[in-house]
Motif scaffolding. Sequence first.
Motif, PDB file in Angstrom:
ATOM      1  N   LEU A 373      31.703  35.673  33.969  1.00  0.00           N
ATOM      2  CA  LEU A 373      31.135  35.630  32.628  1.00  0.00           C
ATOM      3  C   LEU A 373      30.319  34.360  32.397  1.00  0.00           C
ATOM      4  CD1 LEU A 373      34.274  36.851  30.621  1.00  0.00           C
ATOM      5  CD2 LEU A 373      32.457  38.228  31.661  1.00  0.00           C
ATOM      6  N   ASN A 374      29.306  34.495  31.544  1.00  0.00           N
ATOM      7  CA  ASN A 374      28.463  33.365  31.172  1.00  0.00           C
ATOM      8  C   ASN A 374      29.296  32.379  30.345  1.00  0.00           C
ATOM      9  OD1 ASN A 374      26.591  31.602  30.064  1.00  0.00           O
ATOM     10  ND2 ASN A 374      25.061  33.192  29.701  1.00  0.00           N
ATOM     11  N   GLN A 375      29.464  31.184  30.841  1.00  0.00           N
ATOM     12  CA  GLN A 375      30.305  30.195  30.178  1.00  0.00           C
ATOM     13  C   GLN A 375      29.665  29.606  28.924  1.00  0.00           C
ATOM     14  OE1 GLN A 375      33.786  29.390  31.577  1.00  0.00           O
ATOM     15  NE2 GLN A 375      32.950  31.461  31.772  1.00  0.00           N
ATOM     16  N   ASN A 376      28.391  29.930  28.691  1.00  0.00           N
ATOM     17  CA  ASN A 376      27.775  29.552  27.418  1.00  0.00           C
ATOM     18  C   ASN A 376      28.193  30.482  26.280  1.00  0.00           C
ATOM     19  OD1 ASN A 376      26.217  27.389  28.471  1.00  0.00           O
ATOM     20  ND2 ASN A 376      24.735  28.852  29.285  1.00  0.00           N
ATOM     21  N   SER A 377      28.781  31.639  26.639  1.00  0.00           N
ATOM     22  CA  SER A 377      29.155  32.627  25.628  1.00  0.00           C
ATOM     23  C   SER A 377      30.642  32.915  25.578  1.00  0.00           C
ATOM     24  CB  SER A 377      28.401  33.942  25.875  1.00  0.00           C
ATOM     25  OG  SER A 377      27.006  33.755  25.852  1.00  0.00           O
ATOM     26  N   PHE A 378      31.353  32.735  26.707  1.00  0.00           N
ATOM     27  CA  PHE A 378      32.747  33.151  26.780  1.00  0.00           C
ATOM     28  C   PHE A 378      33.623  32.035  27.318  1.00  0.00           C
ATOM     29  CE2 PHE A 378      30.099  36.933  27.419  1.00  0.00           C
ATOM     30  CZ  PHE A 378      30.519  37.707  26.353  1.00  0.00           C
ATOM     31  N   ALA A 379      34.849  31.988  26.813  1.00  0.00           N
ATOM     32  CA  ALA A 379      35.797  30.962  27.255  1.00  0.00           C
ATOM     33  C   ALA A 379      36.405  31.321  28.608  1.00  0.00           C
ATOM     34  CB  ALA A 379      36.889  30.772  26.207  1.00  0.00           C
ATOM     35  N   ARG A 380      36.631  32.596  28.844  1.00  0.00           N
ATOM     36  CA  ARG A 380      37.187  33.012  30.128  1.00  0.00           C
ATOM     37  C   ARG A 380      36.090  33.045  31.183  1.00  0.00           C
ATOM     38  NH1 ARG A 380      41.940  37.480  28.788  1.00  0.00           N
ATOM     39  NH2 ARG A 380      43.629  36.006  29.237  1.00  0.00           N
ATOM     40  N   GLU A 381      36.466  32.691  32.410  1.00  0.00           N
ATOM     41  CA  GLU A 381      35.477  32.632  33.479  1.00  0.00           C
ATOM     42  C   GLU A 381      35.162  33.999  34.060  1.00  0.00           C
ATOM     43  OE1 GLU A 381      36.612  29.876  36.458  1.00  0.00           O
ATOM     44  OE2 GLU A 381      36.563  28.135  35.127  1.00  0.00           O
ATOM     45  N   THR A 382      36.162  34.869  34.134  1.00  0.00           N
ATOM     46  CA  THR A 382      35.975  36.160  34.787  1.00  0.00           C
ATOM     47  C   THR A 382      36.675  37.270  34.010  1.00  0.00           C
ATOM     48  OG1 THR A 382      37.938  35.881  36.187  1.00  0.00           O
ATOM     49  CG2 THR A 382      35.829  35.101  37.085  1.00  0.00           C
ATOM     50  N   GLU A 383      36.260  38.494  34.299  1.00  0.00           N
ATOM     51  CA  GLU A 383      36.953  39.663  33.759  1.00  0.00           C
ATOM     52  C   GLU A 383      37.119  40.693  34.874  1.00  0.00           C
ATOM     53  OE1 GLU A 383      36.281  41.679  29.726  1.00  0.00           O
ATOM     54  OE2 GLU A 383      35.344  43.109  31.126  1.00  0.00           O
ATOM     55  N   LEU A 384      38.342  41.158  35.053  1.00  0.00           N
ATOM     56  CA  LEU A 384      38.660  42.189  36.026  1.00  0.00           C
ATOM     57  C   LEU A 384      39.000  43.477  35.293  1.00  0.00           C
ATOM     58  CD1 LEU A 384      39.385  43.215  38.922  1.00  0.00           C
ATOM     59  CD2 LEU A 384      41.703  42.324  38.502  1.00  0.00           C
ATOM     60  N   MET A 385      38.531  44.600  35.843  1.00  0.00           N
ATOM     61  CA  MET A 385      38.830  45.895  35.258  1.00  0.00           C
ATOM     62  C   MET A 385      39.159  46.877  36.377  1.00  0.00           C
ATOM     63  SD  MET A 385      36.580  47.966  32.441  1.00  0.00           S
ATOM     64  CE  MET A 385      35.060  47.706  33.363  1.00  0.00           C
ATOM     65  N   LEU A 386      40.258  47.625  36.205  1.00  0.00           N
ATOM     66  CA  LEU A 386      40.688  48.644  37.158  1.00  0.00           C
ATOM     67  C   LEU A 386      40.748  49.978  36.434  1.00  0.00           C
ATOM     68  CD1 LEU A 386      43.639  46.641  38.759  1.00  0.00           C
ATOM     69  CD2 LEU A 386      41.301  46.834  39.645  1.00  0.00           C
ATOM     70  N   GLN A 387      40.353  51.049  37.126  1.00  0.00           N
ATOM     71  CA  GLN A 387      40.311  52.357  36.482  1.00  0.00           C
ATOM     72  C   GLN A 387      40.586  53.466  37.487  1.00  0.00           C
ATOM     73  OE1 GLN A 387      36.591  54.361  34.554  1.00  0.00           O
ATOM     74  NE2 GLN A 387      37.534  53.132  32.927  1.00  0.00           N
ATOM     75  N   GLY A 388      41.272  54.507  37.037  1.00  0.00           N
ATOM     76  CA  GLY A 388      41.529  55.684  37.849  1.00  0.00           C
ATOM     77  C   GLY A 388      41.355  56.940  37.013  1.00  0.00           C
ATOM     78  N   TYR A 389      40.970  58.070  37.655  1.00  0.00           N
ATOM     79  CA  TYR A 389      40.695  59.296  36.911  1.00  0.00           C
ATOM     80  C   TYR A 389      40.974  60.526  37.765  1.00  0.00           C
ATOM     81  CZ  TYR A 389      36.525  60.062  39.734  1.00  0.00           C
ATOM     82  OH  TYR A 389      35.684  60.302  40.789  1.00  0.00           O
ATOM     83  N   TYR A 390      41.095  61.657  37.081  1.00  0.00           N
ATOM     84  CA  TYR A 390      41.076  62.970  37.721  1.00  0.00           C
ATOM     85  C   TYR A 390      40.128  63.854  36.922  1.00  0.00           C
ATOM     86  CZ  TYR A 390      42.453  67.327  39.955  1.00  0.00           C
ATOM     87  OH  TYR A 390      42.424  68.504  40.683  1.00  0.00           O
ATOM     88  N   GLN A 391      39.120  64.417  37.574  1.00  0.00           N
ATOM     89  CA  GLN A 391      38.175  65.301  36.897  1.00  0.00           C
ATOM     90  C   GLN A 391      38.442  66.741  37.323  1.00  0.00           C
ATOM     91  OE1 GLN A 391      33.783  66.036  37.812  1.00  0.00           O
ATOM     92  NE2 GLN A 391      33.628  64.534  36.153  1.00  0.00           N
ATOM     93  N   ALA A 392      38.765  67.606  36.352  1.00  0.00           N
ATOM     94  CA  ALA A 392      39.101  69.003  36.619  1.00  0.00           C
ATOM     95  C   ALA A 392      38.031  69.911  36.032  1.00  0.00           C
ATOM     96  CB  ALA A 392      40.459  69.359  36.023  1.00  0.00           C
ATOM     97  N   GLN A 393      37.601  70.869  36.833  1.00  0.00           N
ATOM     98  CA  GLN A 393      36.665  71.873  36.347  1.00  0.00           C
ATOM     99  C   GLN A 393      37.457  73.002  35.684  1.00  0.00           C
ATOM    100  OE1 GLN A 393      34.702  74.651  39.010  1.00  0.00           O
ATOM    101  NE2 GLN A 393      32.723  74.049  38.168  1.00  0.00           N
ATOM    102  N   VAL A 394      37.314  73.118  34.374  1.00  0.00           N
ATOM    103  CA  VAL A 394      38.027  74.145  33.616  1.00  0.00           C
ATOM    104  C   VAL A 394      37.290  75.478  33.715  1.00  0.00           C
ATOM    105  CG1 VAL A 394      38.910  74.785  31.344  1.00  0.00           C
ATOM    106  CG2 VAL A 394      38.904  72.390  32.055  1.00  0.00           C
ATOM    107  N   ALA A 395      35.978  75.438  33.570  1.00  0.00           N
ATOM    108  CA  ALA A 395      35.110  76.601  33.724  1.00  0.00           C
ATOM    109  C   ALA A 395      33.856  76.123  34.460  1.00  0.00           C
ATOM    110  CB  ALA A 395      34.769  77.205  32.372  1.00  0.00           C
ATOM    111  N   LYS A 396      32.922  77.018  34.693  1.00  0.00           N
ATOM    112  CA  LYS A 396      31.781  76.686  35.545  1.00  0.00           C
ATOM    113  C   LYS A 396      31.053  75.423  35.102  1.00  0.00           C
ATOM    114  CE  LYS A 396      27.737  78.744  37.749  1.00  0.00           C
ATOM    115  NZ  LYS A 396      26.876  77.568  37.574  1.00  0.00           N
ATOM    116  N   ASP A 397      30.826  75.284  33.808  1.00  0.00           N
ATOM    117  CA  ASP A 397      30.066  74.142  33.296  1.00  0.00           C
ATOM    118  C   ASP A 397      30.878  73.285  32.336  1.00  0.00           C
ATOM    119  OD1 ASP A 397      27.730  74.967  34.684  1.00  0.00           O
ATOM    120  OD2 ASP A 397      27.329  76.434  33.099  1.00  0.00           O
TER     121      ASP A 397
END
Length: 430
Positions: A373-397
């Motif tokens: 992170l830009n230290q001119n704007s934010f107090a924290r130096e870094t940001e970590l983000m973790l994400q997981g998903y499952y995408q299911a096709q219910v119908a054709k579209d």
Amino acid sequence: MTKNIKFFLAMCWMVFSPCIAHAAISNTDSISSNPAAVNITPGTGALQRYIDNKLGIQNTHGVYIDGAWIGDVNDLFSGGIPHADRWTANSLLILGMTIDTEKLMQWQGGLFGIQFLQFNGQPTNQQAGTVQGYNSLPGPPPLNRSELYQLWFRQELFNKKLIVRIGKTAPTFDFNNVVKPVPLSQANISIPTVTSLIYTPIFVNPAILGVLPGYYNSAYGITINFTPIRQWYLSLGMYDGNLAQGKQTGLTGPDFNGSYFYIGETGLIWLIGQNNLPGTVGIGAWHQSGLIQNSPSLFEQGADGYYIFGSQRLWYKNPGVDNSGISGFYQYGDNNSRVLPINKYVGAGFTAFGLVPHRLEDSMGMGAAYSWLNQNSFARETELMLQGYYQAQVAKDFFLEPVISYIPTPGAMAHLNAAWAGTIRAIVLF
């Protein structure tokens, strides 16, 4: 927090268990979690076919109507800013029309496109205290907007080796697009949409966030794509750069006042191994001219940066038969700005396609996004983000996608506790 997550997972199971049990197979691969950000025509043509059938139209003369609706509900299990709203919701509608000039008026290689965007949402990312954004649908305010999203003309030249597009468009279709499938002719060795993660860094590299036009702040400009051979491409672009001053370019007309965004990218495509595992890599550089301003006291004249991204098929479950298997992707970005919110970014993830029995169109994946992170704007130096998903096709579209996001170091404010959030997203293409 644990109770909230268990409730969210139980709710997802009630929604998705009928989908997972459904054994029908269609021809639709896994899709992006936000087609409006990475696909120049996000729909499937179902709307066009419906209109044709209703009106008895036999020849559309190259007129093609399509669209997409994406909506989600988010539950902030824990963390976030003080007194954060736990529940937020977002809705995005895209309606578009393209006209093939060759079919309409015998003008070879021409294509005209126009799209309308309607977004109604809430400050989902701000509530979680994330700078990068765990949900790609809401961007900067206003969060209720109706806009002309695209208005362009595209011309193919020299046997489709050179393509020029001019008008209002989203440059993320052509630049730093890690989501796009690897474009190979053999359908059984292609990578479908590389990932269906919903976080913002998938659609805009955080090191270009604030200057690169895209969803939902498109901009007027020109894009040139040169593809002399199938394995190599070169793309160049110049656009209205007033996004760097906080102007909502998606809601306005062109303003060529000396503030411009320039970008160039080149990339390679390959096949490796006995099973022809496809991969791609792209590298780009950009320059923002004119004023870049984040606040009355934080501004500069011009900035530069570069980025790298790529994807690689790692394994096929059924080589030569279908797309089931595992792929990986990676991203990197850097800039020299004193004003932009993020100075450096690295991200990566994995996607599994069709590994659930009888569910070839489903996918699941995970990703990690790490920003300095830009230290001119934010107090924290870094940001970590973790994400997981499952995408299911219910119908054709029609797709449903539950997502879990974890942000151990939200960067918007100092000393924020780790944030957990759950999302259920619906995607309808037409």
